[in-house]
Design an enzyme around this catalytic site. Structure first.
Site, PDB file in Angstrom:
ATOM      1  N   LYS A   1      38.711  90.922   1.922  1.00 45.76           N
ATOM      2  CA  LYS A   1      39.381  90.311   0.762  1.00 45.76           C
ATOM      3  C   LYS A   1      40.474  91.277   0.275  1.00 45.76           C
ATOM      4  CE  LYS A   1      36.046  92.308  -2.422  1.00 45.76           C
ATOM      5  NZ  LYS A   1      34.769  92.139  -3.116  1.00 45.76           N
TER       6      LYS A   1
ATOM      7  N   ARG B   1      27.601  86.188 -12.791  1.00 54.03           N
ATOM      8  CA  ARG B   1      28.982  85.866 -12.456  1.00 54.03           C
ATOM      9  C   ARG B   1      28.972  84.469 -11.821  1.00 54.03           C
ATOM     10  NH1 ARG B   1      32.500  89.964  -8.771  1.00 54.03           N
ATOM     11  NH2 ARG B   1      31.194  89.107  -7.135  1.00 54.03           N
TER      12      ARG B   1
ATOM     13  N   TYR C   1      66.024 107.758 -16.067  1.00 53.94           N
ATOM     14  CA  TYR C   1      66.079 107.116 -17.385  1.00 53.94           C
ATOM     15  C   TYR C   1      65.445 107.996 -18.461  1.00 53.94           C
ATOM     16  CZ  TYR C   1      66.942 102.588 -15.104  1.00 53.94           C
ATOM     17  OH  TYR C   1      67.456 101.559 -14.375  1.00 53.94           O
TER      18      TYR C   1
ATOM     19  N   MET D   1      61.883 100.913 -10.818  1.00 57.98           N
ATOM     20  CA  MET D   1      61.409  99.759 -10.060  1.00 57.98           C
ATOM     21  C   MET D   1      61.434 100.030  -8.558  1.00 57.98           C
ATOM     22  SD  MET D   1      62.965  95.949  -9.750  1.00 57.98           S
ATOM     23  CE  MET D   1      62.858  95.503 -11.467  1.00 57.98           C
TER      24      MET D   1
HETATM   25  C1  LIG Z   1      33.756  92.928  -2.427  1.00 59.34           C
HETATM   26  C2  LIG Z   1      32.456  92.390  -2.067  1.00 59.34           C
HETATM   27  C3  LIG Z   1      31.657  93.062  -1.131  1.00 59.34           C
HETATM   28  C4  LIG Z   1      32.037  94.400  -0.533  1.00 59.34           C
HETATM   29  O1  LIG Z   1      31.967  95.428  -1.483  1.00 59.34           O
HETATM   30  P1  LIG Z   1      32.325  96.950  -1.126  1.00 59.34           P
HETATM   31  O2  LIG Z   1      31.914  97.715  -2.304  1.00 59.34           O
HETATM   32  O3  LIG Z   1      33.796  97.007  -0.916  1.00 59.34           O
HETATM   33  O4  LIG Z   1      31.580  97.290   0.116  1.00 59.34           O
HETATM   34  C5  LIG Z   1      30.466  92.464  -0.780  1.00 59.34           C
HETATM   35  N1  LIG Z   1      30.085  91.280  -1.313  1.00 59.34           N
HETATM   36  C6  LIG Z   1      30.840  90.611  -2.204  1.00 59.34           C
HETATM   37  C7  LIG Z   1      30.362  89.305  -2.749  1.00 59.34           C
HETATM   38  C8  LIG Z   1      32.032  91.149  -2.619  1.00 59.34           C
HETATM   39  O5  LIG Z   1      32.779  90.489  -3.514  1.00 59.34           O
END
Ligand SMILES: *Cc1c(COP(=O)(O)O)cnc(C)c1O
Length: 387
Positions: free
Chosen positions: A36, A135, A279, A327
């Site tokens: 992700k 969550r 700046y 920037m």
């Molecule tokens: C991000 C995430 C992980 C991985 O977490 P890390 O700490 O990066 O290993 C695993 N499960 C879910 C649901 C996540 O959102």
């Protein structure tokens, strides 16, 4: 070079980190690499082939748009799982493309079932359970209704996984909360199994859980940050060193950074003592100063909070960012560097000579986590594999 900076990825580091994490797991547990956040800033399209070369054949993404990118890049046998966002309209795509997805609402459960029915192909789903993070997920009460629904729709819904996520396994502060989550998860999974819903994978562990709570490894792990060479927290890094000491082995860091971020000197100028740089008036030269500009600024993910704070490497020396980060540019003090010139390599993150600029040293200065800094690296910076 066409772009103002680039990101270099080190395949050996990735291989090393995956091996380190796999060494914590009994044979048989499936290794899912979490990609992700554009593979934690490393680039989904770049990381997948590198990981496949290390025999990773399962990837976890947050959203359907990431899943589409992953499906395009990964080989056909590789499995992809969506842990977060998928809209009703995209469920058809997921089913057709053998992409599994989390289900944590009735809305999604019925949408998956109806779409599967229509396509005459079952949907692979992962039931997410609410075990204490608060969550997403079905709580114990809702689970009864879900199990009942599943019993009537077995043909259309394949329960590939039952899963949960821990509320901060990287910190001892959360110890009792995590323990309760583990117990809750196990009892809810037993209930599901007793009612005939037997998942292929029970999965709960992120990087920190794999390292600190081995009983959470179960049938599949979802490892993110550790693949990229980062500890989930400073506490876990310290724990590793304490464990090494107890075992009498030298305290080396087993994780290697996969990513380096590099740019180049764009111009060099000499400024007399007593002048302001860039700046505003935040930096006044206290000596005749040789300055260089680097074509990277906050528009490229280099935080403005690093104005007068950041360091970069040039000619193997650590030099200061002076004045405000703009920037598209920053100014560095190169007075102590011998013959700096246009085109010289500037390292923003990573190694040059004997020195190293780490992402966490940025973090200390700007109060953000590794996770945040990495995922803020813009997607448009080109990524390539180092030689
Ligand atoms: C991000 C995430 C992980 C991985 O977490 P890390 O700490 O990066 O290993 C695993 N499960 C879910 C649901 C996540 O959102």
């Amino acid at each position: 070079m066409l772009h103002t900076s680039f990101i270099e990825l080190n395949p050996e580091a990735l291989q090393n980190n995956i091996r380190y994490m796999r060494d914590h797991m009994a044979k048989g547990a499936r290794y899912s690499m979490v990609i992700k956040g554009n593979a934690y800033g490393h680039g989904i399209e770049n990381i997948i082939p590198m990981a496949e070369a290390c025999d990773v054949d399962h990837f976890s993404v947050f959203s359907v748009s990431e899943a589409i990118r992953a499906r395009k890049t990964a080989s056909a046998e590789t499995e992809i799982m969506i842990m977060g966002w998928i809209d009703r309209e995209e469920i058809e795509w997921a089913i057709q493309n053998d992409v599994s997805f989390y289900v944590f609402t009735f809305d999604r459960l019925t949408a998956a079932c109806n779409t599967a029915k229509r396509l005459k192909k079952s949907a692979s789903i992962h039931l997410e359970l609410e075990t204490g993070m608060h969550r997403t997920g079905f709580n114990g009460k809702e689970l009864d209704k879900v199990l009942h629904y599943l019993a009537r729709n077995r043909k259309h819904l394949y329960v590939e996984g039952i899963c949960t996520h821990y509320a901060g396994a990287e910190s001892i502060n959360n110890y009792s909360r995590i323990r309760e989550q583990i117990d809750t998860f196990n009892s809810l999974v037993n209930k599901s199994i007793n009612e005939g819903v037997v998942p292929k994978y029970r999965h709960t562990a992120c990087s920190a859980a794999v390292l600190r709570y081995p009983e959470t490894i179960m049938d599949l792990v979802r490892v993110g940050i550790a693949n990229y060479g980062f500890w989930p927290s400073e506490e876990l890094r310290m724990n590793h060193f304490i464990d090494s000491e107890k075992k009498g082995v030298p305290p080396t860091d087993p994780l290697d950074r996969v990513l380096a971020w590099k740019s180049t000197v764009m111009s060099v100028n000499v400024v007399p003592a007593g002048e302001y740089i860039s700046y505003g008036k935040s930096y006044l030269t206290n000596r005749d100063t040789t300055i260089a500009t680097v074509p990277v600024g906050y528009g490229y993910g280099y935080a403005r909070t690093l104005s007068n704070m950041g360091h970069v490497l040039l000619h193997g020396k650590r030099v200061k960012v002076i004045g405000s980060v703009n920037m598209n540019m920053m100014v560095i003090d190169v007075t102590d560097v011998k013959k700096p010139k246009i085109g010289d390599e500037v390292v923003l993150i990573g190694k040059q000579g004997d020195l190293n600029i780490s992402v966490s040293s940025f973090g200390d200065m700007t109060n953000s986590l590794n996770y945040e800094l990495l995922t803020r690296l813009p997607g448009h910076i080109p990524r390539h594999i180092s030689e």
